[in-house]
Design a protein around this motif. Structure first.
Motif, PDB file in Angstrom:
ATOM      1  N   GLN A   1       0.819  -1.219   0.000  1.00  0.00           N
ATOM      2  CA  GLN A   1       0.000   0.000   0.000  1.00  0.00           C
ATOM      3  C   GLN A   1       0.854   1.271   0.000  1.00  0.00           C
ATOM      4  OE1 GLN A   1      -3.384   0.299  -0.405  1.00  0.00           O
ATOM      5  NE2 GLN A   1      -3.263  -1.826  -1.032  1.00  0.00           N
ATOM      6  N   SER A   2       0.657   2.117   1.002  1.00  0.00           N
ATOM      7  CA  SER A   2       1.306   3.439   0.939  1.00  0.00           C
ATOM      8  C   SER A   2       2.811   3.419   1.156  1.00  0.00           C
ATOM      9  CB  SER A   2       0.663   4.384   1.948  1.00  0.00           C
ATOM     10  OG  SER A   2      -0.604   4.743   1.488  1.00  0.00           O
ATOM     11  N   VAL A   3       3.366   2.285   1.558  1.00  0.00           N
ATOM     12  CA  VAL A   3       4.823   2.229   1.647  1.00  0.00           C
ATOM     13  C   VAL A   3       5.415   2.446   0.245  1.00  0.00           C
ATOM     14  CG1 VAL A   3       6.830   0.874   2.374  1.00  0.00           C
ATOM     15  CG2 VAL A   3       4.668   0.648   3.617  1.00  0.00           C
ATOM     16  N   SER A   4       4.624   2.074  -0.774  1.00  0.00           N
ATOM     17  CA  SER A   4       5.080   2.250  -2.162  1.00  0.00           C
ATOM     18  C   SER A   4       5.327   3.720  -2.487  1.00  0.00           C
ATOM     19  CB  SER A   4       4.040   1.676  -3.128  1.00  0.00           C
ATOM     20  OG  SER A   4       2.840   2.442  -3.082  1.00  0.00           O
ATOM     21  N   LYS A   5       4.741   4.613  -1.704  1.00  0.00           N
ATOM     22  CA  LYS A   5       4.870   6.045  -2.005  1.00  0.00           C
ATOM     23  C   LYS A   5       6.326   6.514  -1.879  1.00  0.00           C
ATOM     24  CE  LYS A   5       0.053   6.838  -0.798  1.00  0.00           C
ATOM     25  NZ  LYS A   5      -0.934   7.272   0.193  1.00  0.00           N
ATOM     26  N   VAL A   6       7.102   5.823  -1.072  1.00  0.00           N
ATOM     27  CA  VAL A   6       8.527   6.164  -0.947  1.00  0.00           C
ATOM     28  C   VAL A   6       9.243   5.847  -2.267  1.00  0.00           C
ATOM     29  CG1 VAL A   6      10.682   5.608   0.269  1.00  0.00           C
ATOM     30  CG2 VAL A   6       8.524   5.700   1.528  1.00  0.00           C
ATOM     31  N   PHE A   7       8.971   4.671  -2.821  1.00  0.00           N
ATOM     32  CA  PHE A   7       9.654   4.272  -4.052  1.00  0.00           C
ATOM     33  C   PHE A   7       9.185   5.129  -5.232  1.00  0.00           C
ATOM     34  CE2 PHE A   7       9.232   0.108  -1.606  1.00  0.00           C
ATOM     35  CZ  PHE A   7      10.413   0.348  -0.908  1.00  0.00           C
ATOM     36  N   ALA A   8       7.877   5.403  -5.283  1.00  0.00           N
ATOM     37  CA  ALA A   8       7.351   6.221  -6.382  1.00  0.00           C
ATOM     38  C   ALA A   8       7.918   7.637  -6.307  1.00  0.00           C
ATOM     39  CB  ALA A   8       5.821   6.243  -6.330  1.00  0.00           C
ATOM     40  N   LEU A   9       8.035   8.166  -5.091  1.00  0.00           N
ATOM     41  CA  LEU A   9       8.611   9.513  -4.946  1.00  0.00           C
ATOM     42  C   LEU A   9      10.065   9.523  -5.415  1.00  0.00           C
ATOM     43  CD1 LEU A   9       8.616  12.463  -3.891  1.00  0.00           C
ATOM     44  CD2 LEU A   9       9.385  11.541  -1.687  1.00  0.00           C
ATOM     45  N   THR A  10      10.830   8.517  -5.012  1.00  0.00           N
ATOM     46  CA  THR A  10      12.241   8.438  -5.398  1.00  0.00           C
ATOM     47  C   THR A  10      12.372   8.414  -6.924  1.00  0.00           C
ATOM     48  OG1 THR A  10      12.690   7.211  -3.358  1.00  0.00           O
ATOM     49  CG2 THR A  10      14.369   7.099  -5.087  1.00  0.00           C
ATOM     50  N   LEU A  11      11.509   7.613  -7.547  1.00  0.00           N
ATOM     51  CA  LEU A  11      11.523   7.498  -9.012  1.00  0.00           C
ATOM     52  C   LEU A  11      11.141   8.834  -9.662  1.00  0.00           C
ATOM     53  CD1 LEU A  11      12.025   5.115 -10.919  1.00  0.00           C
ATOM     54  CD2 LEU A  11       9.587   4.571 -10.773  1.00  0.00           C
ATOM     55  N   ALA A  12      10.106   9.467  -9.150  1.00  0.00           N
ATOM     56  CA  ALA A  12       9.621  10.727  -9.741  1.00  0.00           C
ATOM     57  C   ALA A  12      10.656  11.834  -9.570  1.00  0.00           C
ATOM     58  CB  ALA A  12       8.289  11.132  -9.096  1.00  0.00           C
TER      59      ALA A  12
ATOM     60  N   GLY B   1      13.362  15.885 -10.901  1.00  0.00           N
ATOM     61  CA  GLY B   1      14.157  16.618  -9.915  1.00  0.00           C
ATOM     62  C   GLY B   1      13.284  17.479  -9.018  1.00  0.00           C
ATOM     63  N   ASP B   2      13.861  18.574  -8.555  1.00  0.00           N
ATOM     64  CA  ASP B   2      13.163  19.400  -7.581  1.00  0.00           C
ATOM     65  C   ASP B   2      11.955  20.138  -8.162  1.00  0.00           C
ATOM     66  OD1 ASP B   2      14.701  18.555  -5.484  1.00  0.00           O
ATOM     67  OD2 ASP B   2      16.199  20.140  -5.723  1.00  0.00           O
TER      68      ASP B   2
ATOM     69  N   ASP C   1       1.180  10.633 -11.339  1.00  0.00           N
ATOM     70  CA  ASP C   1       0.979  11.381 -12.582  1.00  0.00           C
ATOM     71  C   ASP C   1       2.327  11.772 -13.194  1.00  0.00           C
ATOM     72  OD1 ASP C   1      -1.294  12.593 -14.150  1.00  0.00           O
ATOM     73  OD2 ASP C   1      -0.091  14.415 -13.843  1.00  0.00           O
ATOM     74  N   ILE C   2       3.306  12.063 -12.347  1.00  0.00           N
ATOM     75  CA  ILE C   2       4.648  12.421 -12.828  1.00  0.00           C
ATOM     76  C   ILE C   2       5.359  11.183 -13.395  1.00  0.00           C
ATOM     77  CG2 ILE C   2       6.947  13.184 -12.053  1.00  0.00           C
ATOM     78  CD1 ILE C   2       5.414  15.112 -10.105  1.00  0.00           C
TER      79      ILE C   2
ATOM     80  N   VAL D   1       3.518   1.443 -14.408  1.00  0.00           N
ATOM     81  CA  VAL D   1       3.434   0.457 -13.325  1.00  0.00           C
ATOM     82  C   VAL D   1       4.647  -0.470 -13.398  1.00  0.00           C
ATOM     83  CG1 VAL D   1       2.124  -1.508 -12.412  1.00  0.00           C
ATOM     84  CG2 VAL D   1       0.906   0.541 -13.212  1.00  0.00           C
ATOM     85  N   GLY D   2       4.970  -0.894 -14.619  1.00  0.00           N
ATOM     86  CA  GLY D   2       6.130  -1.770 -14.815  1.00  0.00           C
ATOM     87  C   GLY D   2       7.404  -1.098 -14.317  1.00  0.00           C
ATOM     88  N   GLU D   3       7.506   0.184 -14.552  1.00  0.00           N
ATOM     89  CA  GLU D   3       8.713   0.901 -14.130  1.00  0.00           C
ATOM     90  C   GLU D   3       8.820   0.929 -12.593  1.00  0.00           C
ATOM     91  OE1 GLU D   3       9.091   4.841 -15.767  1.00  0.00           O
ATOM     92  OE2 GLU D   3      11.163   5.001 -15.066  1.00  0.00           O
ATOM     93  N   ILE D   4       7.714   1.185 -11.929  1.00  0.00           N
ATOM     94  CA  ILE D   4       7.734   1.218 -10.455  1.00  0.00           C
ATOM     95  C   ILE D   4       8.074  -0.172  -9.909  1.00  0.00           C
ATOM     96  CG2 ILE D   4       6.351   1.635  -8.361  1.00  0.00           C
ATOM     97  CD1 ILE D   4       4.719   3.674 -10.054  1.00  0.00           C
ATOM     98  N   LEU D   5       7.465  -1.187 -10.521  1.00  0.00           N
ATOM     99  CA  LEU D   5       7.715  -2.558 -10.074  1.00  0.00           C
ATOM    100  C   LEU D   5       9.181  -2.946 -10.291  1.00  0.00           C
ATOM    101  CD1 LEU D   5       6.238  -5.041  -8.941  1.00  0.00           C
ATOM    102  CD2 LEU D   5       5.765  -5.741 -11.295  1.00  0.00           C
TER     103      LEU D   5
END
Ligand SMILES: NC(=O)CC[C@H](N)C(=O)O
Length: 311
Positions: free
Chosen positions: A63-74, A79-80, A122-123, A134-138
């Motif tokens: 669930q929301s733990v994924s938000k850390v990985f998605a943020l890192t990727l985005a 960047g900033d 969205d980013i 989705v594949g990229e996040i995975l």
């Protein structure tokens, strides 16, 4: 010398006997079926030593733990500039709250509440089909963990797609402010699938190693992010990673941490350990009840709180 293995075993034993286990999330149907007695704990130290207890090898919905990985990727993509679309302040509101968006021009307070994570999705989606995003996040989660056996639980993703009305409201509302660039169904598709990634505590702790090691993934020896960015992501996890329970988590545990309604928490003791805990019952803020207690015990016994002067 502190015997971390013994501490981990003691904690698992104590947690197995606790009866105050909170309530399993039931607004996502498959999560309601999970046995509240389950408990897993994985601690990976900076030198790679791994300690496991309980159901540490059982996959659960991160669930929301994924938000850390998605943020890192985005952040890696834009960047900033990401911070023009998402804030960095704790919200003090529930994880799925909409209220602040109205007076704050559709800019979510931080990337770890649902609204902020939907903007991050969205980013990640930019320039891709939803399936590719989705594949990229995975793939990113797999690369961080150094393991390929990490998958999206399609049943969970479908359940969220069918009943995620609040998330749809958040997404539509932000789109009205121009803060989503893609069709709402596409962005939500990415968001729901990233939340539906299933990982074990061991895999999650492996994936979190870059946050304890100044941005370096010890599996590949390469930097995932700069040391400055790793520090900043940790700061956001500490201040915002448990929604309106973030202050309480910092008070009790004193580590950067990100929770999810599946009952998982990824916690980081910089320079010392990457820790994942799982217990499906949640407290009234939607954070794992027993998971938080287990982490509190761990820092009491190890002195790993970032506020401890002499660990
Ligand atoms: N706090 C959470 O883990 C929430 C994530 C969940 N997928 C939702 O959007 O409601």
């Amino acid at each position: 010398m502190t015997d971390i293995g013994e501490i981990v075993r003691d904690i698992a034993e104590e947690m197995a006997s606790r009866t105050d286990r909170g309530r399993v999330a039931d607004y996502i149907a498959p999560l309601a079926e999970v046995d509240p007695m389950r408990f897993g704990l994985a601690v990976i130290e900076a030198d790679g030593t791994c300690h496991l207890a309980g159901d540490a090898e059982a996959p659960f919905s991160i669930q929301s733990v994924s938000k850390v990985f998605a943020l890192t990727l985005a952040l890696g993509k834009v960047g900033d500039a990401l911070w023009h679309r998402v804030g960095r302040e704790p919200s003090g509101s529930a994880f799925n709250s909409i209220v602040q968006l109205e007076t704050e021009s559709g800019i979510p307070r931080n990337p770890f509440i649902n609204a902020g994570a939907i903007v991050v999705s969205d980013i990640v989606l930019a320039g891709h089909q939803p399936r590719e995003a989705v594949g990229e996040i995975l793939r990113f989660a797999r690369a961080l963990a150094g393991e390929d056996a990490i998958f999206v639980d399609e049943r969970v993703a479908r359940a969220e797609q069918e009943t995620g009305f609040r998330n749809a409201a958040l997404a539509n509302y932000m789109r009205a402010f121009g803060n989503l660039k893609h069709p709402v169904e596409q962005t939500l598709g990415v968001y729901f699938h990233q939340c539906a990634i299933a990982m074990s505590c061991r895999q999650l702790a492996l994936a979190g190693r870059y946050l304890m090691l100044g941005g370096r993934n010890p599996g590949t020896g390469r930097s995932v992010v700069s040391a400055a960015r790793a520090r900043r992501i940790n700061a956001l996890m500490m201040t915002c990673g448990h929604y309106d329970g973030s202050g309480e988590f910092a008070y009790r545990v004193g580590l950067s941490g990100k929770s999810g309604v599946g009952g998982g928490i990824l916690a980081v003791a910089p320079g010392r350990a990457s820790i994942a805990v799982w217990s499906p019952g949640l407290n009234e803020r939607g954070n794992s009840q027993i998971g938080t207690l287990a982490l509190e015990r761990l820092v009491q016994r190890t002195g790993w709180s970032v506020f401890e002067p002499n660990p």
